[in-house]
Scaffold this motif. Sequence first.
Motif, PDB file in Angstrom:
ATOM      1  N   ALA A 150       0.801  -1.227   0.000  1.00 23.96           N
ATOM      2  CA  ALA A 150       0.000   0.000   0.000  1.00 23.96           C
ATOM      3  C   ALA A 150       0.832   1.274   0.000  1.00 23.96           C
ATOM      4  CB  ALA A 150      -0.947   0.001   1.202  1.00 23.96           C
ATOM      5  N   THR A 151       2.088   1.200   0.447  1.00 23.25           N
ATOM      6  CA  THR A 151       2.881   2.415   0.563  1.00 23.25           C
ATOM      7  C   THR A 151       3.062   3.119  -0.779  1.00 23.25           C
ATOM      8  OG1 THR A 151       5.041   3.329   1.159  1.00 23.25           O
ATOM      9  CG2 THR A 151       5.018   1.061   0.379  1.00 23.25           C
ATOM     10  N   THR A 152       2.990   4.448  -0.748  1.00 22.66           N
ATOM     11  CA  THR A 152       3.234   5.217  -1.971  1.00 22.66           C
ATOM     12  C   THR A 152       4.703   5.196  -2.369  1.00 22.66           C
ATOM     13  OG1 THR A 152       3.382   7.206  -0.600  1.00 22.66           O
ATOM     14  CG2 THR A 152       1.265   6.761  -1.665  1.00 22.66           C
ATOM     15  N   MET A 153       5.586   4.717  -1.462  1.00 23.97           N
ATOM     16  CA  MET A 153       7.014   4.672  -1.776  1.00 23.97           C
ATOM     17  C   MET A 153       7.326   3.629  -2.852  1.00 23.97           C
ATOM     18  SD  MET A 153      10.316   4.182   0.766  1.00 23.97           S
ATOM     19  CE  MET A 153       9.811   5.465   1.892  1.00 23.97           C
ATOM     20  N   GLY A 154       6.476   2.609  -2.968  1.00 19.10           N
ATOM     21  CA  GLY A 154       6.688   1.624  -4.023  1.00 19.10           C
ATOM     22  C   GLY A 154       7.542   0.444  -3.623  1.00 19.10           C
ATOM     23  N   ALA A 155       7.365  -0.051  -2.401  1.00 21.11           N
ATOM     24  CA  ALA A 155       8.163  -1.189  -1.925  1.00 21.11           C
ATOM     25  C   ALA A 155       7.677  -2.501  -2.519  1.00 21.11           C
ATOM     26  CB  ALA A 155       8.109  -1.253  -0.401  1.00 21.11           C
ATOM     27  N   SER A 156       8.540  -3.500  -2.439  1.00 20.13           N
ATOM     28  CA  SER A 156       8.199  -4.824  -2.965  1.00 20.13           C
ATOM     29  C   SER A 156       9.066  -5.874  -2.278  1.00 20.13           C
ATOM     30  CB  SER A 156       8.437  -4.864  -4.476  1.00 20.13           C
ATOM     31  OG  SER A 156       7.985  -6.093  -5.021  1.00 20.13           O
ATOM     32  N   PRO A 157       8.575  -7.121  -2.169  1.00 17.91           N
ATOM     33  CA  PRO A 157       9.427  -8.172  -1.596  1.00 17.91           C
ATOM     34  C   PRO A 157      10.626  -8.485  -2.478  1.00 17.91           C
ATOM     35  CG  PRO A 157       7.109  -8.831  -1.609  1.00 17.91           C
ATOM     36  CD  PRO A 157       7.224  -7.608  -2.459  1.00 17.91           C
ATOM     37  N   VAL A 158      11.766  -8.617  -1.853  1.00 16.31           N
ATOM     38  CA  VAL A 158      12.971  -9.146  -2.497  1.00 16.31           C
ATOM     39  C   VAL A 158      13.290 -10.453  -1.787  1.00 16.31           C
ATOM     40  CG1 VAL A 158      15.440  -8.818  -2.865  1.00 16.31           C
ATOM     41  CG2 VAL A 158      13.872  -6.900  -3.186  1.00 16.31           C
ATOM     42  N   LEU A 159      13.426 -11.528  -2.551  1.00 13.32           N
ATOM     43  CA  LEU A 159      13.595 -12.864  -1.979  1.00 13.32           C
ATOM     44  C   LEU A 159      15.020 -13.363  -2.197  1.00 13.32           C
ATOM     45  CD1 LEU A 159      10.290 -14.401  -3.401  1.00 13.32           C
ATOM     46  CD2 LEU A 159      10.613 -13.296  -1.176  1.00 13.32           C
ATOM     47  N   PRO A 201      -2.571  -2.405  -8.630  1.00 16.10           N
ATOM     48  CA  PRO A 201      -2.351  -0.969  -8.799  1.00 16.10           C
ATOM     49  C   PRO A 201      -3.671  -0.228  -9.016  1.00 16.10           C
ATOM     50  CG  PRO A 201      -0.775  -2.233 -10.105  1.00 16.10           C
ATOM     51  CD  PRO A 201      -1.786  -3.211  -9.572  1.00 16.10           C
ATOM     52  N   GLY A 202      -3.806   0.886  -8.329  1.00 15.76           N
ATOM     53  CA  GLY A 202      -5.041   1.647  -8.415  1.00 15.76           C
ATOM     54  C   GLY A 202      -6.047   1.255  -7.356  1.00 15.76           C
ATOM     55  N   GLY A 203      -5.857   0.071  -6.766  1.00 14.55           N
ATOM     56  CA  GLY A 203      -6.688  -0.354  -5.647  1.00 14.55           C
ATOM     57  C   GLY A 203      -5.938  -0.048  -4.367  1.00 14.55           C
ATOM     58  N   THR A 204      -5.517  -1.102  -3.662  1.00 17.95           N
ATOM     59  CA  THR A 204      -4.726  -0.862  -2.455  1.00 17.95           C
ATOM     60  C   THR A 204      -3.255  -0.653  -2.771  1.00 17.95           C
ATOM     61  OG1 THR A 204      -4.527  -3.251  -2.169  1.00 17.95           O
ATOM     62  CG2 THR A 204      -6.271  -2.138  -0.945  1.00 17.95           C
ATOM     63  N   GLU A 205      -2.806  -0.977  -3.976  1.00 22.18           N
ATOM     64  CA  GLU A 205      -1.430  -0.675  -4.377  1.00 22.18           C
ATOM     65  C   GLU A 205      -1.390   0.786  -4.816  1.00 22.18           C
ATOM     66  OE1 GLU A 205       1.517  -2.534  -6.103  1.00 22.18           O
ATOM     67  OE2 GLU A 205       1.171  -4.543  -5.309  1.00 22.18           O
ATOM     68  N   ARG A 206      -0.686   1.628  -4.047  1.00 24.03           N
ATOM     69  CA  ARG A 206      -0.730   3.073  -4.265  1.00 24.03           C
ATOM     70  C   ARG A 206       0.639   3.655  -4.585  1.00 24.03           C
ATOM     71  NH1 ARG A 206      -5.589   3.746  -5.511  1.00 24.03           N
ATOM     72  NH2 ARG A 206      -5.189   5.999  -5.346  1.00 24.03           N
ATOM     73  N   SER A 207       1.530   2.867  -5.148  1.00 17.84           N
ATOM     74  CA  SER A 207       2.884   3.332  -5.427  1.00 17.84           C
ATOM     75  C   SER A 207       2.885   4.533  -6.365  1.00 17.84           C
ATOM     76  CB  SER A 207       3.692   2.193  -6.060  1.00 17.84           C
ATOM     77  OG  SER A 207       4.969   2.646  -6.430  1.00 17.84           O
ATOM     78  N   THR A 208       3.571   5.590  -5.953  1.00 19.27           N
ATOM     79  CA  THR A 208       3.617   6.814  -6.751  1.00 19.27           C
ATOM     80  C   THR A 208       4.243   6.572  -8.115  1.00 19.27           C
ATOM     81  OG1 THR A 208       3.782   8.156  -4.751  1.00 19.27           O
ATOM     82  CG2 THR A 208       4.468   9.185  -6.811  1.00 19.27           C
ATOM     83  N   LEU A 209       5.379   5.911  -8.147  1.00 23.27           N
ATOM     84  CA  LEU A 209       6.092   5.671  -9.403  1.00 23.27           C
ATOM     85  C   LEU A 209       6.069   4.217  -9.845  1.00 23.27           C
ATOM     86  CD1 LEU A 209       9.277   7.889  -8.849  1.00 23.27           C
ATOM     87  CD2 LEU A 209       7.278   8.408 -10.262  1.00 23.27           C
ATOM     88  N   GLY A 210       5.721   3.329  -8.950  1.00 24.29           N
ATOM     89  CA  GLY A 210       5.854   1.916  -9.281  1.00 24.29           C
ATOM     90  C   GLY A 210       7.279   1.458  -9.051  1.00 24.29           C
ATOM     91  N   ASN A 211       7.571   0.236  -9.428  1.00 23.52           N
ATOM     92  CA  ASN A 211       8.873  -0.332  -9.113  1.00 23.52           C
ATOM     93  C   ASN A 211       9.048  -1.589  -9.960  1.00 23.52           C
ATOM     94  OD1 ASN A 211      10.983  -1.795  -7.854  1.00 23.52           O
ATOM     95  ND2 ASN A 211      10.494  -0.924  -5.855  1.00 23.52           N
ATOM     96  N   ALA A 237      11.678  -6.225   2.474  1.00 27.85           N
ATOM     97  CA  ALA A 237      10.836  -5.203   1.850  1.00 27.85           C
ATOM     98  C   ALA A 237      11.736  -4.075   1.366  1.00 27.85           C
ATOM     99  CB  ALA A 237       9.808  -4.679   2.840  1.00 27.85           C
ATOM    100  N   MET A 238      11.923  -4.001   0.063  1.00 28.12           N
ATOM    101  CA  MET A 238      12.851  -3.035  -0.513  1.00 28.12           C
ATOM    102  C   MET A 238      12.104  -2.042  -1.398  1.00 28.12           C
ATOM    103  SD  MET A 238      15.904  -3.707   0.579  1.00 28.12           S
ATOM    104  CE  MET A 238      15.796  -4.579   2.120  1.00 28.12           C
ATOM    105  N   SER A 239      12.511  -0.774  -1.309  1.00 27.20           N
ATOM    106  CA  SER A 239      11.828   0.260  -2.069  1.00 27.20           C
ATOM    107  C   SER A 239      12.503   0.570  -3.387  1.00 27.20           C
ATOM    108  CB  SER A 239      11.732   1.544  -1.238  1.00 27.20           C
ATOM    109  OG  SER A 239      13.031   2.026  -0.920  1.00 27.20           O
ATOM    110  N   SER A 240      13.782   0.235  -3.525  1.00 27.11           N
ATOM    111  CA  SER A 240      14.478   0.473  -4.796  1.00 27.11           C
ATOM    112  C   SER A 240      15.744  -0.360  -4.855  1.00 27.11           C
ATOM    113  CB  SER A 240      14.827   1.954  -4.968  1.00 27.11           C
ATOM    114  OG  SER A 240      15.732   2.378  -3.962  1.00 27.11           O
ATOM    115  N   GLY A 241      16.272  -0.483  -6.044  1.00 32.10           N
ATOM    116  CA  GLY A 241      17.522  -1.207  -6.209  1.00 32.10           C
ATOM    117  C   GLY A 241      17.435  -2.236  -7.318  1.00 32.10           C
TER     118      GLY A 241
END
Length: 518
Positions: free
Chosen positions: A268-277, A322-332, A369-373
Amino acid sequence: MTALPAFSLADPSGTDHSFPTGSPTVVTFVKEDCPTCNLVMPLLDALQASGDVPVLAAGQTAEGNQVLLDRHAPTFPLLDDSILKVSFAYDVETVPLVLLADGDGGEVARLVGFDRDEWQAFFASHAPNAAVDWDAYPKWRPGCGSLTQDPVIAERLRAESENSPLRARRIDIAPSDDVHEFMFDQGFTDGLPVVPPTPERVLRMLSGTGRSSQEVVAEIPPNYAPATVEKIAVNAVLAGCRAEYLPVIIAAIEAICTKQFNIHGVNATTMGASPVLVVNGPIRERIGMNMRLGVLGQGTRANAAIGRAVRLAVRNIGGAKPGGTERSTLGNPMKFTMCFPEWEERSPWEAMHVERGFDAEDSVVTAFAMSSGPALCVDQSSRTARQLAGSFALSMEAAQHVRAHGASDALLVVSPEHVDTLWRDRFSKDDIREHVQRVTARPLADLVSDDDIGGGIPRDRFDAMNEDRRNRRSPKFASKDNIHIVVAGAEAGKFSGVFHGWAGGEIGSIPVSRQIEE
């Protein structure tokens, strides 16, 4: 004469009632929300009271049965068929369905819905002692569809009757439809084509685990939908996985759906985080994961498909879109996939999973949970471990914002050539962590927003601090334990990578590891 299926169902008191009974019996199927079922409840009661033939009524929902009991207070047993196995065995299409059987269970007569003339003739033939005011009833009322006709329920019941591990609803498309375009239209994809999850493919995928197909692995937010092994397998097929990847995907779903990892917040974060495994242990080689050249990029099926399967499961099972509970400003781009193994054999240090309390021979997946890279750390000139660790520190200090300290975790992927530089001076992982903290430690005055640069500590908050607090040096990370280190990459190239974390700790996400059940 048709033999009706035998059954045993319980009434509300828990008493079992079996059929056949050894004497003529009426078996009927009803549900609470059917007006015609409610219409005939007094007739069934009159049938029971006549003493001519006993009644067994199977209700299709437990809650509905209670409503019928409260509403009509029947004198005949109202049995719980809420799992619908008896209704399915009787191939009930319409309720009310009334069947008269002889003592051996053979069908003698049948009534569907309500036709007053048919019901009156039935009573005259089989329950002449029943007292009914037929003029009080309408001439005709249609029945209602049985719950067994619901497509989702019907697929489950059919699968159970065939002893199939598949319970998910099957969607048939028109012969002229393009199956891949259909998948796009239904929203099952992440924007890239997916593999149609045919029953044959899903069954093949399920062969990759010994766990029951209907075992609930986790509840995935935001819908908190139960993720069964079967549903996870469906998404693994969509992602292009092989069956041997499934245990890794299941363990990853378990990890990200913990309270500590907080996948809902990550999505849900607008920062655009995602799991990194990150995968450790013997399974890496067994399923063909790439830990060397191009480890964080494209080209390896296992790496790409495992991460994608987890993301698709979060989307399709949990409902995070995206557009629902996924609210990332830029995506990732990591929201498509990011999964890779540690090259343990090339590392002089303990593998990540061993650091986290597992045995070396265990296969483990760890979720971050990583926001970029990965942000590239280029250092082709350092000749000492201290110099190189200092380069790592400055690269990591840029995470989120150079003046944002103490906010997140970081995942450092050290390349083999950089490993060699560090190990010549016998630098341990902890030595790297401590040097990063030392090099990035800044007085709070250096982290305050000013007229030229924002993003730091607000000036008014800084001014309210006492002098001791202002002069205290703050390292980039709240603790050295927020710095996670693995080894991976090609033998050639003095380039390492840093994944920048989302919010850390209890207010954000804490890395979680799960052992992979092979």
